[in-house]
Design a protein around this motif. Sequence first.
Motif, mmCIF file in Angstrom:
data_model
loop_
_atom_site.group_PDB
_atom_site.id
_atom_site.type_symbol
_atom_site.label_atom_id
_atom_site.label_comp_id
_atom_site.label_asym_id
_atom_site.label_seq_id
_atom_site.Cartn_x
_atom_site.Cartn_y
_atom_site.Cartn_z
ATOM 1 N N GLY A 32 37.820 38.914 28.442
ATOM 2 C CA GLY A 32 36.864 38.135 29.201
ATOM 3 C C GLY A 32 35.521 38.126 28.507
ATOM 4 O O GLY A 32 35.304 38.832 27.520
ATOM 5 N N LYS A 33 34.617 37.322 29.029
ATOM 6 C CA LYS A 33 33.280 37.204 28.470
ATOM 7 C C LYS A 33 32.251 37.558 29.540
ATOM 8 O O LYS A 33 32.587 37.810 30.704
ATOM 9 C CB LYS A 33 33.037 35.779 27.956
ATOM 10 N N ILE A 34 31.002 37.539 29.175
ATOM 11 C CA ILE A 34 29.946 37.926 30.110
ATOM 12 C C ILE A 34 29.933 37.016 31.331
ATOM 13 O O ILE A 34 29.683 37.467 32.458
ATOM 14 C CB ILE A 34 28.567 37.955 29.404
ATOM 15 N N TRP A 35 30.253 35.720 31.149
ATOM 16 C CA TRP A 35 30.262 34.792 32.294
ATOM 17 C C TRP A 35 31.443 35.023 33.227
ATOM 18 O O TRP A 35 31.467 34.500 34.331
ATOM 19 C CB TRP A 35 30.232 33.345 31.811
ATOM 20 N N ASP A 36 32.427 35.805 32.768
ATOM 21 C CA ASP A 36 33.543 36.184 33.635
ATOM 22 C C ASP A 36 33.229 37.427 34.467
ATOM 23 O O ASP A 36 34.078 37.877 35.237
ATOM 24 C CB ASP A 36 34.795 36.480 32.797
ATOM 25 N N ASN A 37 32.024 37.987 34.310
ATOM 26 C CA ASN A 37 31.727 39.280 34.908
ATOM 27 C C ASN A 37 30.481 39.360 35.782
ATOM 28 O O ASN A 37 30.506 40.042 36.805
ATOM 29 C CB ASN A 37 31.601 40.324 33.792
ATOM 30 N N VAL A 38 29.408 38.700 35.393
ATOM 31 C CA VAL A 38 28.139 38.928 36.094
ATOM 32 C C VAL A 38 28.214 38.515 37.560
ATOM 33 O O VAL A 38 27.833 39.279 38.456
ATOM 34 C CB VAL A 38 26.977 38.209 35.376
ATOM 35 N N GLY A 39 28.715 37.308 37.837
ATOM 36 C CA GLY A 39 28.887 36.884 39.234
ATOM 37 C C GLY A 39 29.900 37.723 39.976
ATOM 38 O O GLY A 39 29.624 38.229 41.073
ATOM 39 N N PRO A 40 31.097 37.907 39.415
ATOM 40 C CA PRO A 40 32.106 38.722 40.104
ATOM 41 C C PRO A 40 31.664 40.156 40.373
ATOM 42 O O PRO A 40 32.011 40.718 41.419
ATOM 43 C CB PRO A 40 33.291 38.689 39.139
ATOM 44 N N GLN A 41 30.912 40.769 39.469
ATOM 45 C CA GLN A 41 30.571 42.177 39.664
ATOM 46 C C GLN A 41 29.775 42.406 40.936
ATOM 47 O O GLN A 41 30.117 43.268 41.747
ATOM 48 C CB GLN A 41 29.805 42.747 38.473
ATOM 49 N N ILE A 42 28.717 41.638 41.150
ATOM 50 C CA ILE A 42 27.905 41.869 42.340
ATOM 51 C C ILE A 42 28.683 41.507 43.606
ATOM 52 O O ILE A 42 28.583 42.202 44.624
ATOM 53 C CB ILE A 42 26.568 41.084 42.262
ATOM 54 N N VAL A 43 29.505 40.457 43.538
ATOM 55 C CA VAL A 43 30.316 40.080 44.702
ATOM 56 C C VAL A 43 31.270 41.210 45.072
ATOM 57 O O VAL A 43 31.368 41.621 46.241
ATOM 58 C CB VAL A 43 31.099 38.783 44.417
ATOM 59 N N LEU A 44 31.973 41.733 44.085
ATOM 60 C CA LEU A 44 32.987 42.742 44.368
ATOM 61 C C LEU A 44 32.363 44.088 44.726
ATOM 62 O O LEU A 44 32.871 44.801 45.597
ATOM 63 C CB LEU A 44 33.936 42.860 43.183
ATOM 64 N N GLU A 45 31.266 44.439 44.097
ATOM 65 C CA GLU A 45 30.598 45.684 44.481
ATOM 66 C C GLU A 45 30.063 45.597 45.900
ATOM 67 O O GLU A 45 30.178 46.564 46.667
ATOM 68 C CB GLU A 45 29.474 45.995 43.495
ATOM 69 N N GLU A 46 29.501 44.462 46.257
ATOM 70 C CA GLU A 46 28.985 44.314 47.621
ATOM 71 C C GLU A 46 30.113 44.259 48.649
ATOM 72 O O GLU A 46 29.905 44.553 49.826
ATOM 73 C CB GLU A 46 28.103 43.068 47.716
#
Length: 266
Positions: free
Chosen positions: A206-220
Amino acid sequence: MRYADFIESVLREASIIANKNFGKVVGRIKPHDSTQVLTDTDIEIGSYLVGEVRKNYPTHNIIDEESGAIDNGSDFTWVIDPIDGTANFAVGVPTYGAMIGLLEKSVSIAGGLSLPSFNQIITAEKDKGAYLNKELIKVSSETDLSNTLIAIGMDPDKEDPDKIRNQMKISAEVLLNSRNLRSSNSVFDLVMLAKGSYGGWISLSGKIWDNVGPQIVLEEAGAVYTDYLGNPIDYSDPLTKTELNYTNCVASPVLHKKLQEIIHSI
Protein backbone atom coordinates in the motif's frame (compact mmCIF):
# COMPACT_ATOMS: atom_id res chain seq x y z
CA MET A 1 -16.14 24.10 9.65
CA ARG A 2 -15.14 20.93 11.49
CA TYR A 3 -12.79 18.75 9.49
CA ALA A 4 -15.29 15.88 9.69
CA ASP A 5 -18.05 18.05 8.23
CA PHE A 6 -15.81 19.12 5.36
CA ILE A 7 -14.74 15.52 4.72
CA GLU A 8 -18.33 14.26 4.71
CA SER A 9 -19.37 17.01 2.31
CA VAL A 10 -16.63 16.36 -0.24
CA LEU A 11 -16.97 12.58 -0.04
CA ARG A 12 -20.71 12.94 -0.65
CA GLU A 13 -20.02 14.88 -3.84
CA ALA A 14 -17.27 12.45 -4.86
CA SER A 15 -19.78 9.63 -4.45
CA ILE A 16 -22.19 11.39 -6.81
CA ILE A 17 -19.45 11.60 -9.43
CA ALA A 18 -18.51 7.94 -8.96
CA ASN A 19 -22.11 6.71 -9.16
CA LYS A 20 -22.71 8.80 -12.29
CA ASN A 21 -19.78 7.11 -14.05
CA PHE A 22 -20.02 3.61 -12.58
CA GLY A 23 -20.37 1.00 -15.28
CA LYS A 24 -19.46 3.50 -18.02
CA VAL A 25 -15.67 3.67 -17.71
CA VAL A 26 -12.69 1.95 -19.27
CA GLY A 27 -9.68 1.14 -17.15
CA ARG A 28 -6.11 1.49 -18.33
CA ILE A 29 -2.86 0.31 -16.78
CA LYS A 30 -0.68 2.95 -15.16
CA PRO A 31 2.57 3.26 -17.15
CA HIS A 32 4.81 3.13 -14.06
CA ASP A 33 3.01 0.27 -12.28
CA SER A 34 1.46 -2.66 -14.17
CA THR A 35 -0.50 -3.72 -11.05
CA GLN A 36 -2.47 -0.45 -10.89
CA VAL A 37 -5.51 0.59 -12.94
CA LEU A 38 -6.59 4.15 -13.75
CA THR A 39 -9.84 5.60 -15.10
CA ASP A 40 -10.92 9.09 -16.09
CA THR A 41 -13.12 9.09 -12.97
CA ASP A 42 -10.04 8.78 -10.74
CA ILE A 43 -8.78 11.99 -12.35
CA GLU A 44 -12.18 13.70 -12.11
CA ILE A 45 -12.68 12.90 -8.43
CA GLY A 46 -9.07 13.67 -7.58
CA SER A 47 -9.31 17.06 -9.28
CA TYR A 48 -12.52 17.83 -7.40
CA LEU A 49 -11.12 16.84 -3.99
CA VAL A 50 -7.83 18.70 -4.50
CA GLY A 51 -9.77 21.76 -5.61
CA GLU A 52 -11.99 21.70 -2.53
CA VAL A 53 -9.01 21.35 -0.19
CA ARG A 54 -7.21 24.23 -1.91
CA LYS A 55 -10.33 26.40 -1.66
CA ASN A 56 -11.07 25.66 2.00
CA TYR A 57 -7.54 25.13 3.35
CA PRO A 58 -5.30 27.08 0.97
CA THR A 59 -2.20 26.95 3.18
CA HIS A 60 -2.23 23.16 3.67
CA ASN A 61 -0.10 20.65 1.77
CA ILE A 62 -1.77 18.01 -0.43
CA ILE A 63 -0.83 14.53 -1.60
CA ASP A 64 -3.12 13.09 -4.27
CA GLU A 65 -2.49 9.60 -5.64
CA GLU A 66 -3.01 10.69 -9.23
CA SER A 67 -1.79 14.30 -9.44
CA GLY A 68 1.08 14.20 -6.94
CA ALA A 69 2.09 16.53 -4.11
CA ILE A 70 1.60 20.22 -3.39
CA ASP A 71 4.09 21.56 -0.84
CA ASN A 72 2.95 24.75 0.89
CA GLY A 73 5.38 24.36 3.79
CA SER A 74 2.53 23.57 6.19
CA ASP A 75 2.36 21.27 9.21
CA PHE A 76 -0.97 20.04 7.76
CA THR A 77 -1.09 17.62 4.83
CA TRP A 78 -4.22 16.25 3.15
CA VAL A 79 -3.77 12.79 1.64
CA ILE A 80 -6.24 11.73 -1.05
CA ASP A 81 -7.09 8.46 -2.81
CA PRO A 82 -9.83 9.41 -5.33
CA ILE A 83 -10.84 5.80 -5.96
CA ASP A 84 -9.50 2.99 -3.85
CA GLY A 85 -10.31 -0.22 -5.67
CA THR A 86 -10.09 1.22 -9.16
CA ALA A 87 -9.63 -2.28 -10.63
CA ASN A 88 -13.04 -3.16 -9.15
CA PHE A 89 -14.66 0.09 -10.26
CA ALA A 90 -13.35 -0.28 -13.82
CA VAL A 91 -15.09 -3.62 -14.36
CA GLY A 92 -18.37 -2.79 -12.63
CA VAL A 93 -17.65 -4.33 -9.22
CA PRO A 94 -19.16 -2.07 -6.52
CA THR A 95 -16.49 -2.61 -3.84
CA TYR A 96 -14.59 0.66 -4.26
CA GLY A 97 -14.63 4.14 -2.79
CA ALA A 98 -12.74 7.31 -1.95
CA MET A 99 -10.45 7.94 1.01
CA ILE A 100 -9.16 11.21 2.42
CA GLY A 101 -7.13 11.97 5.52
CA LEU A 102 -5.42 14.88 7.23
CA LEU A 103 -2.02 14.78 8.91
CA GLU A 104 -0.83 17.29 11.48
CA LYS A 105 2.91 16.83 11.10
CA SER A 106 3.13 13.02 11.30
CA VAL A 107 -0.18 12.27 13.07
CA SER A 108 -3.44 11.41 11.32
CA ILE A 109 -6.06 13.70 12.91
CA ALA A 110 -9.08 13.44 10.60
CA GLY A 111 -10.28 11.23 7.79
CA GLY A 112 -13.08 9.67 5.86
CA LEU A 113 -13.96 6.63 3.78
CA SER A 114 -16.80 6.27 1.30
CA LEU A 115 -18.62 3.44 -0.44
CA PRO A 116 -20.62 5.18 -3.20
CA SER A 117 -22.51 2.08 -4.32
CA PHE A 118 -23.73 1.49 -0.75
CA ASN A 119 -24.41 5.14 0.17
CA GLN A 120 -22.04 4.88 3.13
CA ILE A 121 -19.58 7.48 4.42
CA ILE A 122 -17.47 7.15 7.55
CA THR A 123 -15.83 10.22 9.10
CA ALA A 124 -13.59 10.60 12.12
CA GLU A 125 -11.61 13.20 14.01
CA LYS A 126 -9.04 12.55 16.70
CA ASP A 127 -10.67 11.87 20.08
CA LYS A 128 -14.18 12.40 18.67
CA GLY A 129 -15.14 8.91 17.50
CA ALA A 130 -15.92 7.39 14.10
CA TYR A 131 -19.34 7.82 12.49
CA LEU A 132 -21.01 5.92 9.64
CA ASN A 133 -23.70 8.14 8.14
CA LYS A 134 -23.61 10.07 11.44
CA GLU A 135 -24.06 6.96 13.63
CA LEU A 136 -21.24 6.07 16.05
CA ILE A 137 -19.50 2.83 15.11
CA LYS A 138 -17.03 0.46 16.78
CA VAL A 139 -14.92 -2.44 15.62
CA SER A 140 -15.99 -5.96 16.54
CA SER A 141 -16.08 -6.91 20.22
CA GLU A 142 -15.48 -10.57 19.31
CA THR A 143 -12.45 -12.00 21.16
CA ASP A 144 -12.23 -15.39 19.45
CA LEU A 145 -10.36 -15.09 16.16
CA SER A 146 -11.95 -18.30 14.90
CA ASN A 147 -15.34 -16.53 14.90
CA THR A 148 -14.22 -13.65 12.69
CA LEU A 149 -13.74 -12.82 9.03
CA ILE A 150 -10.29 -11.41 8.27
CA ALA A 151 -9.61 -9.24 5.23
CA ILE A 152 -6.35 -9.77 3.35
CA GLY A 153 -4.95 -7.25 0.87
CA MET A 154 -2.10 -7.89 -1.54
CA ASP A 155 -0.95 -6.99 -5.02
CA PRO A 156 0.93 -9.13 -7.55
CA ASP A 157 4.68 -8.72 -7.92
CA LYS A 158 5.84 -10.67 -10.96
CA GLU A 159 9.41 -9.51 -10.40
CA ASP A 160 9.48 -11.23 -7.01
CA PRO A 161 7.20 -14.30 -7.20
CA ASP A 162 8.66 -15.80 -4.02
CA LYS A 163 7.38 -12.76 -2.12
CA ILE A 164 3.85 -13.53 -3.32
CA ARG A 165 4.18 -17.22 -2.44
CA ASN A 166 5.27 -16.22 1.07
CA GLN A 167 2.28 -13.92 1.36
CA MET A 168 0.03 -16.84 0.48
CA LYS A 169 1.57 -18.82 3.34
CA ILE A 170 0.64 -15.99 5.66
CA SER A 171 -2.90 -16.00 4.29
CA ALA A 172 -3.12 -19.77 4.83
CA GLU A 173 -2.15 -19.47 8.50
CA VAL A 174 -4.66 -16.69 9.09
CA LEU A 175 -7.34 -18.72 7.30
CA LEU A 176 -6.65 -21.75 9.48
CA ASN A 177 -7.11 -19.62 12.61
CA SER A 178 -10.16 -17.57 11.56
CA ARG A 179 -13.66 -18.29 10.27
CA ASN A 180 -12.68 -17.30 6.73
CA LEU A 181 -10.88 -14.71 4.62
CA ARG A 182 -12.29 -11.86 2.55
CA SER A 183 -10.51 -9.70 -0.02
CA SER A 184 -11.96 -6.89 -2.06
CA ASN A 185 -8.46 -5.34 -1.83
CA SER A 186 -10.15 -1.98 -1.38
CA VAL A 187 -11.69 0.50 1.02
CA PHE A 188 -14.70 -1.83 1.26
CA ASP A 189 -12.70 -4.12 3.58
CA LEU A 190 -11.78 -1.18 5.81
CA VAL A 191 -15.38 -0.05 6.15
CA MET A 192 -16.42 -3.61 7.04
CA LEU A 193 -13.72 -3.65 9.72
CA ALA A 194 -14.63 -0.24 11.12
CA LYS A 195 -18.33 -1.13 11.48
CA GLY A 196 -17.58 -4.47 13.15
CA SER A 197 -18.48 -6.88 10.33
CA TYR A 198 -14.89 -8.06 9.88
CA GLY A 199 -12.48 -8.83 12.70
CA GLY A 200 -9.22 -7.65 11.18
CA TRP A 201 -7.28 -6.53 8.13
CA ILE A 202 -3.81 -7.47 6.95
CA SER A 203 -2.19 -5.80 3.97
CA LEU A 204 1.28 -6.31 2.57
CA SER A 205 1.29 -3.55 -0.03
CA GLY A 206 0.00 0.00 0.00
CA LYS A 207 0.91 3.66 -0.18
CA ILE A 208 0.50 6.63 2.13
CA TRP A 209 -2.90 7.45 0.58
CA ASP A 210 -4.07 3.95 1.53
CA ASN A 211 -3.36 4.69 5.20
CA VAL A 212 -3.82 8.24 6.46
CA GLY A 213 -7.63 8.33 6.18
CA PRO A 214 -8.17 4.73 7.26
CA GLN A 215 -5.87 5.01 10.29
CA ILE A 216 -7.79 7.73 12.10
CA VAL A 217 -11.14 6.15 11.18
CA LEU A 218 -10.15 2.73 12.48
CA GLU A 219 -8.40 4.02 15.59
CA GLU A 220 -11.42 6.11 16.49
CA ALA A 221 -13.55 2.99 15.98
CA GLY A 222 -11.37 1.21 18.55
CA ALA A 223 -8.77 -0.61 16.43
CA VAL A 224 -5.03 -0.95 16.87
CA TYR A 225 -3.44 0.21 13.61
CA THR A 226 0.14 -0.88 12.95
CA ASP A 227 2.32 -2.16 10.17
CA TYR A 228 2.36 -5.88 9.40
CA LEU A 229 4.94 -6.60 12.12
CA GLY A 230 3.18 -4.53 14.77
CA ASN A 231 5.25 -1.36 14.50
CA PRO A 232 3.82 2.17 14.45
CA ILE A 233 3.07 3.68 11.04
CA ASP A 234 5.59 6.39 10.05
CA TYR A 235 4.25 9.52 8.35
CA SER A 236 7.18 11.81 9.19
CA ASP A 237 8.01 14.14 6.27
CA PRO A 238 4.93 12.83 4.41
CA LEU A 239 5.68 14.60 1.14
CA THR A 240 8.79 12.42 0.80
CA LYS A 241 6.90 9.16 1.32
CA THR A 242 4.76 8.90 -1.81
CA GLU A 243 6.81 5.96 -3.15
CA LEU A 244 7.16 4.12 0.18
CA ASN A 245 5.44 0.74 0.57
CA TYR A 246 3.24 0.44 3.66
CA THR A 247 2.10 -2.80 5.29
CA ASN A 248 -0.71 -3.20 7.81
CA CYS A 249 -2.13 -5.26 10.63
CA VAL A 250 -5.33 -3.74 12.02
CA ALA A 251 -7.87 -5.13 14.48
CA SER A 252 -9.31 -4.64 17.95
CA PRO A 253 -6.64 -4.84 20.68
CA VAL A 254 -7.48 -8.47 21.49
CA LEU A 255 -7.61 -9.68 17.89
CA HIS A 256 -4.58 -7.60 16.88
CA LYS A 257 -2.52 -9.42 19.50
CA LYS A 258 -3.70 -12.79 18.15
CA LEU A 259 -2.94 -11.83 14.56
CA GLN A 260 0.53 -10.69 15.60
CA GLU A 261 1.14 -14.03 17.28
CA ILE A 262 0.31 -15.78 14.00
CA ILE A 263 2.44 -13.42 11.92
CA HIS A 264 5.48 -13.76 14.17
CA SER A 265 5.16 -17.55 14.22
CA ILE A 266 5.70 -17.82 10.47
